[in-house]
Structure formats: structure tokens, C-alpha cells
Write an enzyme that holds these catalytic residues in place. Structure first.
Site, PDB file in Angstrom:
ATOM      1  CG  ASP A  62      -2.308   0.456   1.204  1.00 53.47           C
ATOM      2  OD1 ASP A  62      -2.570   1.971  -0.039  1.00 53.47           O
ATOM      3  OD2 ASP A  62      -2.463   1.763   2.615  1.00 53.47           O
ATOM      4  CG  ASN A 104      -6.983   1.983  11.276  1.00 51.81           C
ATOM      5  OD1 ASN A 104      -7.218   2.533  12.526  1.00 51.81           O
ATOM      6  ND2 ASN A 104      -6.718   1.383  10.776  1.00 51.81           N
ATOM      7  CG  HIS A 105      -3.656   0.634   8.750  1.00 51.34           C
ATOM      8  ND1 HIS A 105      -4.223   1.485   9.159  1.00 51.34           N
ATOM      9  CD2 HIS A 105      -2.339   0.842   8.084  1.00 51.34           C
ATOM     10  CE1 HIS A 105      -4.451   1.920   7.506  1.00 51.34           C
ATOM     11  NE2 HIS A 105      -3.287   1.891   7.323  1.00 51.34           N
ATOM     12  CD  GLN A 173      -2.960  -1.245   4.321  1.00 54.51           C
ATOM     13  OE1 GLN A 173      -4.233  -1.133   3.685  1.00 54.51           O
ATOM     14  NE2 GLN A 173      -1.888  -0.042   4.800  1.00 54.51           N
ATOM     15  NE  ARG A 203      -2.034  12.209   4.924  1.00 56.12           N
ATOM     16  CZ  ARG A 203      -2.889  11.187   4.227  1.00 56.12           C
ATOM     17  NH1 ARG A 203      -2.301  10.274   4.867  1.00 56.12           N
ATOM     18  NH2 ARG A 203      -3.546  10.802   4.190  1.00 56.12           N
ATOM     19  CG  ASP A 205      -3.610   6.459   6.928  1.00 56.63           C
ATOM     20  OD1 ASP A 205      -3.813   7.395   5.647  1.00 56.63           O
ATOM     21  OD2 ASP A 205      -3.423   5.787   6.908  1.00 56.63           O
ATOM     22  CE1 TYR A 209     -12.713   4.927   8.776  1.00 58.31           C
ATOM     23  CE2 TYR A 209     -10.718   5.566   8.139  1.00 58.31           C
ATOM     24  CZ  TYR A 209     -12.541   5.108   8.007  1.00 58.31           C
ATOM     25  OH  TYR A 209     -12.254   5.911   6.176  1.00 58.31           O
ATOM     26  CD  GLU A 212     -11.504  -1.140  16.690  1.00 54.62           C
ATOM     27  OE1 GLU A 212     -11.075  -1.491  17.421  1.00 54.62           O
ATOM     28  OE2 GLU A 212     -10.270  -0.723  15.468  1.00 54.62           O
ATOM     29  CD  GLU A 247      -6.295   9.924   5.264  1.00 52.47           C
ATOM     30  OE1 GLU A 247      -6.586   9.313   5.912  1.00 52.47           O
ATOM     31  OE2 GLU A 247      -6.899   9.460   3.786  1.00 52.47           O
ATOM     32  CG  ASP A 313      -5.155   7.914  -1.547  1.00 47.29           C
ATOM     33  OD1 ASP A 313      -4.228   6.740  -1.688  1.00 47.29           O
ATOM     34  OD2 ASP A 313      -4.994   8.012  -0.394  1.00 47.29           O
TER      35      ASP A 313
END
Ligand code: NOJ
Length: 538
Positions: A62, A104-105, A173, A203, A205, A209, A212, A247, A313
């Protein structure tokens, strides 16, 4: 010029993919030394801050957003020492540097994940709860799938751990588990590492998310905001002045919470505004922009929107209605290859049919409507894309510097390049390149330079209030910007027709600050796609 404004309120940003920018050692990949060699170009372009796409070690499935080690440099890009030289060289030119934090990941190749998944790993105990594991893939069914074209579920089964792991993006990821305080601490240590290396901003990312919770869509949760406030408090205590940009691809009423009361992120991208600039242009009607700005709440004084036309993107169409999305696809992505997930994988110039008038009109709105603009590398020369490459690779091709070998990007054999240089007309590197535009005052490059320089002289564009001006036609996006004593009336003719509009008269008339031409009287004729940045005189 006021000195009290935070720098990012009036800055122009330049987003750059290291792999694509300039190859200094002939291995076919851009690198940090290559960026150093092109810093004078960026200084002369007039941008204030460079944002580097991920540079940490990564399998690059990615393009670096799959991090395998947060605190190092990808070996193909250089070493930490190269990064230190880059920071120095950036600062020596009065520029600033932004790097990525991907909280996040991680990549599934990250040592944390390898330890987490394997009960026999010597460090399994330490890392077993670093990720979101589950016996069943039935949890959190309210969460949407983001990479619709590649993923069927947000859960993937790991045969080693014999359990499912959660991932909001690619299945390679895995999402980190923010309910684990050790993960939160690890992310603070990561940000501290890059601050210690001298960066001016980060930045962040994909922040929506991080957590959960059952029965929610697992986006924008209160727990996420609490962590981001903690991150900000840490940065504020450790290195005040470090700018945090997030973001959050969300509606304005959701994004606004990422600013907090000025105690969360300094900046957020304005995602929903972006497609509406394209809509307004194709419809020759400012209404879509009006609607989204009306829905955009005021920001805390120290905060700022990041605005953009394109990025690395796909041109995301998540923040539009299904009808609007269909219309955007039909208008701007007639070929199925141009579409990806809920978006369009094309660059600015092809989207505008290579019409410099339209490109500069969009830039005019980007530079004057509010927020701080982000340019995407290559768009300043009108680079094309390659829709035949997979995923988003078609908008990440090598920068086109001149008409020589590989467009001047690399000395390697063309087959060795990480991606082919654009060679199909009308965007082929022999035609579209920096060298060819550099000395032509009418080139996109020089028009963009001039626009940046002009914006720089007028902090009102970054810091001023915004109000629509009624000029008698909705085909003209006309608005006032006001900051302290200065005022600016901006007129953008969205139409392919010439338009005559009426503006407020001022005792001394107006001056177009882009070319110093005076305007007197009430009626102004605008050529197709013409824009004027008018400063009232007296
Ligand atoms: C957002 C980045 O902009 C995008 O390129 C990436 O694929 C996702 N985050 C996942 O990290």
C-alpha cells in the site's frame, strides 16, 4: 503582514511521493537524496511545506501505508542520515517538512503482528493484544468496507493464531488495538521519534477508525477523539508548534470534532469540498460549493482546513450522494478503468481534458476560497496518468523533469523503473516536463508559481472570512475574503461562455492582484473560465 498567524494558516503545501520524485542512485526508485537535489525547484515553486508520503520500511503493498517499522527509513529511499540531511536542507531553504504517522494499522510483516499472531513466538505475551483478534468474523457488522474493489470483509482469518483479525483497509494491514494502552504508548513514542528528527508536522493517516465498538459504524467514536486529544497534548507538551493534520474523510459535521476546541488536530482535509469544485465547474454552477460551505461549521481560531484538488489516492466520491457519484463517474470517468472503489483514479490535467484554462480556474478556487491548499506533485506541470496500472499506481508515476531518458527521473534502464514514465500523448514526458515549462511565462508551471507567489502576498486568502458575492449569475463563483483591513473579491467564471457580471462599485475601483490591471465601474466581462482576484482600492 500579520505575524501572529500560525504558519499553516497561510501556507501552501506540496505532496510528494519519494519513490516517484527523483532517483539519485540509478536504481529506478526515487530516494531522499533525490528529493534533496530537487529542493531548489520546490523553493522556486514557492511552496512552504513539503509533505512526504510514507518513507518508513514497508513491503509497499500500500505504498508505505503498510508500515513494517515505524522508526526507520525504507532502505530503497536511504538511511536515517539521509533523512537528517533532508531535514537540514529543507530548513535551510526556509521550507517545512511533514511526514506520515499511520496509527490505524501496520503491515502484516510488522514484528508486532508476527509476534501477535504466533503463540510460539518468544514475544507473543507482549504483543498478543496489539491487534484486534476475534474468534468470529461476526463482530462489528456496522462497519463499512472501504476498499470495496479488493476486500470482501473487514475480518481475515489467520491460520497461525487460528483467529480472525480486524482490518479497515487491505487484509495485509491489520488494525492496531487502541484498547490496549501499550499500543497508545507505542504511537506516542513513534511521534516523538519523528519530532526528535526535526519534522515540523505530522499527517495522521485515517484517524476515524482507531477504535471499534459494537452497534456503531466504528468511525469517529468518542474513544478515538480522546486518544487524538491525548496525542495532541503529548505533542503540545513535548514540541509545541508541531502541526498535526488529520485525514478524516468525513462530512463536515463529523470532521469538525477532529479540531476539538482547538485541542485536537490543527488541520483537517476538507474532503467533501473537493468533488464539489469539479461538479461546479462541469455544471457551470456554484450551487454545489455553496451547499457544502453552508454545511461547514466555523473553526477554532488556531485551526485550518487543508484543501486539495487531487492527491495520491483516487479522487474520492465517498462524501457525495449516490446520484452525485454516478454523475461524477459519467462526467469525469467515462471509461471503467478510470474508476476505483468509490472514486476516480485520474490526475488533474486529464480530468480537465488538458485545458489549462480549467486547470488554472480550479487552482484559482483552491488558492482563494479558504483553507490552505495542497498541491500534488506533477500537477503543477499538468502531468497525465496511466489508468492501465493497478490500484492507484496510475497517479503515482515518475515525475517528468525533462525530455531525456526516463523524463529525467532516473538514469536506470527504463525496465528497471518502479513504474513506467508516462509516454502516451498528450501527456508524454517529451512534451510535459519541467524543463520545457520553466522558461515559458505562459506555462502551467509558471502560472502556478505566480499564483502561489500572489497568494503569499495576501494573508487574507489563508486567514480571512468568506462570504458569497451576488454578481447576478451562479455561473460565476464570486466571493469576498476579509481579514483585518484587507479585502479581496474573487471572481471565477465556471462557464465556457464569456459572462458579464455586476460587482459592487468602490471609490477607487479594483486592482486584479494577479496582473495589477485596474478595473473601474460596475460591469465586468469575464472570458470563458477566467478568474480575477480583485483588491478594492479605497
Ligand atoms: C489513506 C491513504 O491516503 C491511502 O493511500 C491508504 O491506502 C489508506 N489510508 C490506508 O492506509
Amino acid at each position: 503582514m500579520s505575524t501572529s498567524l500560525p504558519w499553516y494558516k497561510t501556507a501552501v503545501f506540496y505532496e510528494l511521493y519519494v519513490r516517484a520524485f527523483n532517483d539519485s542512485n540509478g536504481d529506478g526508485w526515487g530516494d531522499l537524496q533525490g528529493v534533496i537535489e530537487k529542493l531548489d525547484y520546490l523553493r522556486d515553486l514557492g511552496v512552504d511545506c513539503i509533505w512526504l508520503l510514507p518513507i518508513a520500511p514497508s513491503p509497499l503493498r500500500d505504498d508505505g501505508y503498510d508500515v513494517s517499522d515505524y522508526c526507520d527509513i525504507h532502505p530503497m529511499y536511504g538511511k536515517m542520515d539521509d533523512f537528517r540531511r533532508l531535514v537540514k536542507a529543507v530548513h535551510a531553504r526556509g521550507l517545512r517538512l511533514l511526514v506520515e504517522l499511520v496509527p490505524n494499522h501496520t503491515s502484516d510483516q510488522h514484528a508486532w503482528f508476527q509476534a501477535s499472531r504466533d503463540p510460539n513466538h518468544p514475544e507473543h505475551e507482549t504483543y498478543k493484544d496489539y491487534y484486534v483478534w476475534s474468534e468470529t468474523p461476526e463482530r462489528y457488522q456496522g462497519a463499512r468496507i472501504i476498499f470495496l474493489d479488493t476486500e470482501k470483509s473487514n475480518w481475515s482469518y489467520d491460520p497461525v493464531r487460528k483467529a480472525y483479525y480486524w482490518h479497515r483497509f487491505f487484509s495485509h494491514q491489520p488494525d492496531l488495538n487502541y484498547d490496549n494502552p501499550a499500543v497508545q504508548r507505542a504511537m506516542l513514542r513513534t511521534i516523538q521519534f519523528w519530532i526528535d528528527e526535526g519534522v515540523d508536522g505530522i499527517r495522521v493517516d485515517a484517524p476515524p477508525y482507531l477504535f471499534e465498538r459494537e452497534g456503531t459504524n466504528c468511525e469517529n467514536l468518542p474513544e478515538t477523539h480522546l486518544f487524538l486529544k491525548r496525542l495532541r497534548a503529548f505533542v503540545e507538551a513535548y514540541a509545541p508548534g508541531t502541526m498535526l493534520l488529520s485525514e478524516a474523510n468525513q462530512w463536515p459535521e463529523d470532521v469538525i470534532h477532529y479540531f476539538g476546541t482547538g485541542d485536537e488536530m490543527h488541520m483537517n482535509f476538507h474532503f467533501p469540498l473537493m468533488p464539489r469544485l469539479y461538479m461546479a465547474l462541469a455544471k457551470a454552477d456554484r450551487a454545489p460549493i455553496e451547499a457544502i460551505l453552508e454545511r461547514t461549521p466555523a473553526l477554532p481560531e488556531v485551526c485550518q482546513w487543508g484543501t486539495f484538488l487531487r492527491c495520491h489516492d483516487e479522487l474520492t466520491l465517498e462524501m457525495v450522494t449516490p446520484d452525485e457519484r454516478q454523475w461524477m463517474w459519467e462526467t469525469y470517468a467515462p471509461d471503467a478503468r478510470m474508476r476505483l472503489n468509490l472514486g476516480i483514479r485520474r490526475r488533474l490535467a486529464p480530468l480537465m481534458n488538458n485545458d489549462p484554462r480549467k486547470i488554472m480556474l480550479l487552482n484559482s478556487m483552491l488558492f482563494t476560497m479558504g483553507g490552505s491548499p495542497f498541491l500534488y506533485y506533477g500537477d503543477e506541470i499538468g502531468m497525465g496518468d496511466n489508468i492501465w496500472l493497478d490500484d492507484r499506481n496510475g497517479v503515482r508515476t515518475p515525475m517528468q523533469w525533462h525530455d531525456g531518458l526516463n523524463g529525467g527521473f532516473s538514469n536506470a534502464a527504463p525496465e528497471k523503473l518502479y513504474a513506467p514514465v508516462i509516454s502516451a500523448a498528450p501527456f508524454e514526458y517529451a512534451t510535459v516536463n519541467v524543463a520545457r515549462q520553466e522558461h515559458n511565462p505562459e506555462s502551467l508551471l509558471n502560472k502556478t508559481r505566480h499564483m502561489i507567489a500572489t497568494r503569499r502576498q495576501h494573508p487574507v486568502f489563508g486567514a480571512g472570512s468568506f462570504r458569497w458575492a451576488d454578481v447576478g449569475s451562479d455561473a460565476v463563483a464570486a466571493y469576498w475574503r476579509e481579514y483585518q483591513e484587507s479585502q479581496m473579491l474573487v471572481l471565477n467564471n465556471l462557464s465556457e461562455q464569456a459572462m458579464t457580471v455586476s460587482i459592487e462599485t468602490r471609490p477607487g475601483g479594483y486592482v486584479n492582484v494577479l496582473d495589477q490591471k485596474p478595473f473601474n465601474g460596475q460591469q465586468i466581462r469575464l472570458e470563458p473560465y477566467q478568474y480575477l482576484w480583485l483588491a478594492p482600492q479605497g
